[in-house]
Design an enzyme around this catalytic site. Sequence first.
Site, PDB file in Angstrom:
ATOM      1  N   LYS A 183      -1.397   6.706  13.484  1.00 47.03           N
ATOM      2  CA  LYS A 183      -2.812   6.499  13.775  1.00 47.03           C
ATOM      3  C   LYS A 183      -3.508   7.810  14.146  1.00 47.03           C
ATOM      4  O   LYS A 183      -4.686   8.010  13.816  1.00 47.03           O
ATOM      5  CB  LYS A 183      -2.977   5.471  14.895  1.00 47.03           C
ATOM      6  CG  LYS A 183      -2.621   4.049  14.469  1.00 47.03           C
ATOM      7  CD  LYS A 183      -3.418   3.579  13.274  1.00 47.03           C
ATOM      8  CE  LYS A 183      -3.271   2.098  12.993  1.00 47.03           C
ATOM      9  NZ  LYS A 183      -3.991   1.666  11.780  1.00 47.03           N
ATOM     10  N   ALA A 220       1.767   8.101  16.119  1.00 49.68           N
ATOM     11  CA  ALA A 220       1.710   9.293  15.266  1.00 49.68           C
ATOM     12  C   ALA A 220       0.937   9.014  13.985  1.00 49.68           C
ATOM     13  O   ALA A 220       0.138   9.834  13.530  1.00 49.68           O
ATOM     14  CB  ALA A 220       3.126   9.765  14.945  1.00 49.68           C
ATOM     15  N   TYR A 256       3.866   4.382  15.334  1.00 53.13           N
ATOM     16  CA  TYR A 256       2.504   3.858  15.174  1.00 53.13           C
ATOM     17  C   TYR A 256       1.467   4.843  15.718  1.00 53.13           C
ATOM     18  O   TYR A 256       0.458   5.127  15.072  1.00 53.13           O
ATOM     19  CB  TYR A 256       2.413   2.523  15.910  1.00 53.13           C
ATOM     20  CG  TYR A 256       1.086   1.812  15.800  1.00 53.13           C
ATOM     21  CD1 TYR A 256       0.777   1.050  14.678  1.00 53.13           C
ATOM     22  CD2 TYR A 256       0.157   1.866  16.838  1.00 53.13           C
ATOM     23  CE1 TYR A 256      -0.420   0.370  14.584  1.00 53.13           C
ATOM     24  CE2 TYR A 256      -1.052   1.186  16.755  1.00 53.13           C
ATOM     25  CZ  TYR A 256      -1.327   0.445  15.623  1.00 53.13           C
ATOM     26  OH  TYR A 256      -2.528  -0.221  15.536  1.00 53.13           O
ATOM     27  N   ASN A 315      -6.980  -0.595   6.125  1.00 55.84           N
ATOM     28  CA  ASN A 315      -6.682  -1.394   7.311  1.00 55.84           C
ATOM     29  C   ASN A 315      -5.232  -1.864   7.390  1.00 55.84           C
ATOM     30  O   ASN A 315      -4.768  -2.201   8.475  1.00 55.84           O
ATOM     31  CB  ASN A 315      -7.614  -2.616   7.329  1.00 55.84           C
ATOM     32  CG  ASN A 315      -7.188  -3.656   8.338  1.00 55.84           C
ATOM     33  OD1 ASN A 315      -7.382  -3.489   9.531  1.00 55.84           O
ATOM     34  ND2 ASN A 315      -6.575  -4.741   7.858  1.00 55.84           N
ATOM     35  N   VAL A 322       0.824  -1.212   0.000  1.00 54.23           N
ATOM     36  CA  VAL A 322       0.000   0.000   0.000  1.00 54.23           C
ATOM     37  C   VAL A 322       0.853   1.254   0.000  1.00 54.23           C
ATOM     38  O   VAL A 322       0.361   2.355  -0.283  1.00 54.23           O
ATOM     39  CB  VAL A 322      -0.960   0.027   1.207  1.00 54.23           C
ATOM     40  CG1 VAL A 322      -1.931  -1.140   1.159  1.00 54.23           C
ATOM     41  CG2 VAL A 322      -0.198   0.060   2.538  1.00 54.23           C
ATOM     42  N   SER A 339      -6.548   3.624  15.935  1.00 52.02           N
ATOM     43  CA  SER A 339      -6.222   2.840  17.124  1.00 52.02           C
ATOM     44  C   SER A 339      -6.275   3.745  18.352  1.00 52.02           C
ATOM     45  O   SER A 339      -6.134   4.971  18.244  1.00 52.02           O
ATOM     46  CB  SER A 339      -4.814   2.251  16.980  1.00 52.02           C
ATOM     47  OG  SER A 339      -4.333   1.754  18.208  1.00 52.02           O
TER      48      SER A 339
END
Length: 258
Positions: free
Chosen positions: A167, A165, A163, A92, A66, A150
């Site tokens: 999210k 930052a 992670y 996702n 992605v 999250s």
Amino acid sequence: MNDESLSLKDKSIVVTGAAQGIGRAIADLALKLGATVTAVDLNAGALEAFRDEAGKDRVLPMIGSVAEIEFAQRTVDEAVTKFGAVHGLVNNAGITRPAMIEKMRVEEWQQVIDVHLSGSFYFLQAVGRHMLTRSRAGDKAAGSIINISSDAGRRGTIGQINYGAAKAGLLGLTMCAAREWAKYNVRVNTVGFGVVETPMTETIRSEKFADTYLAQIPLGRWAEAVEVARPVCFLLSDAASYITGQHLSANGGYTIGV
């Protein structure tokens, strides 16, 4: 209750990170609700097995990263060719590269940002362009986009600043796109999870950390993947036709009032 608005019949949905865990649960439920699914992941074997199980007429496997902008557009093009349109997107796909802030390498920071934040933007942009074209041509049911965030993006997390930052950035991505695209009837929402029983959360659910996390969850247990797939599919459906720019937490009460 039998409400046809909850159905995904005749809808074409793109799900990234669809080979396992939450992404696979979302794809499975979307199929059960009547959708066709373009399943995106790097795991070719798992995607091909999914296609063979569900049927080639129902699932289009797209194998790639992605984080590659050209891949996002190619996915949309092939989905439109096979299914006629794209009506929904679930961003996702995700990875983790844990490290404490002072020890995190630039590569670990960038890899997580590339997949979670940039990758979500690439797919949102590619799918959004398609939906806007359809809307401008008179299609009143342009589509729905869900970005998977999250609790780490709302409360912070130890050992995963990359992670957290990324999210948190997805919340901004959702709100901006929702404001720009509402007039085209393209709805954009976020669903944020707590701790879901997937391979990615094995460390948190281990004996060392389990009691600490469970003590902060009012429902007192981990989420099952199907439990977090349901609100996602609700937002994809016409039952959520008046919902956009919102952040829904499916986390057992972990962020009550936050």
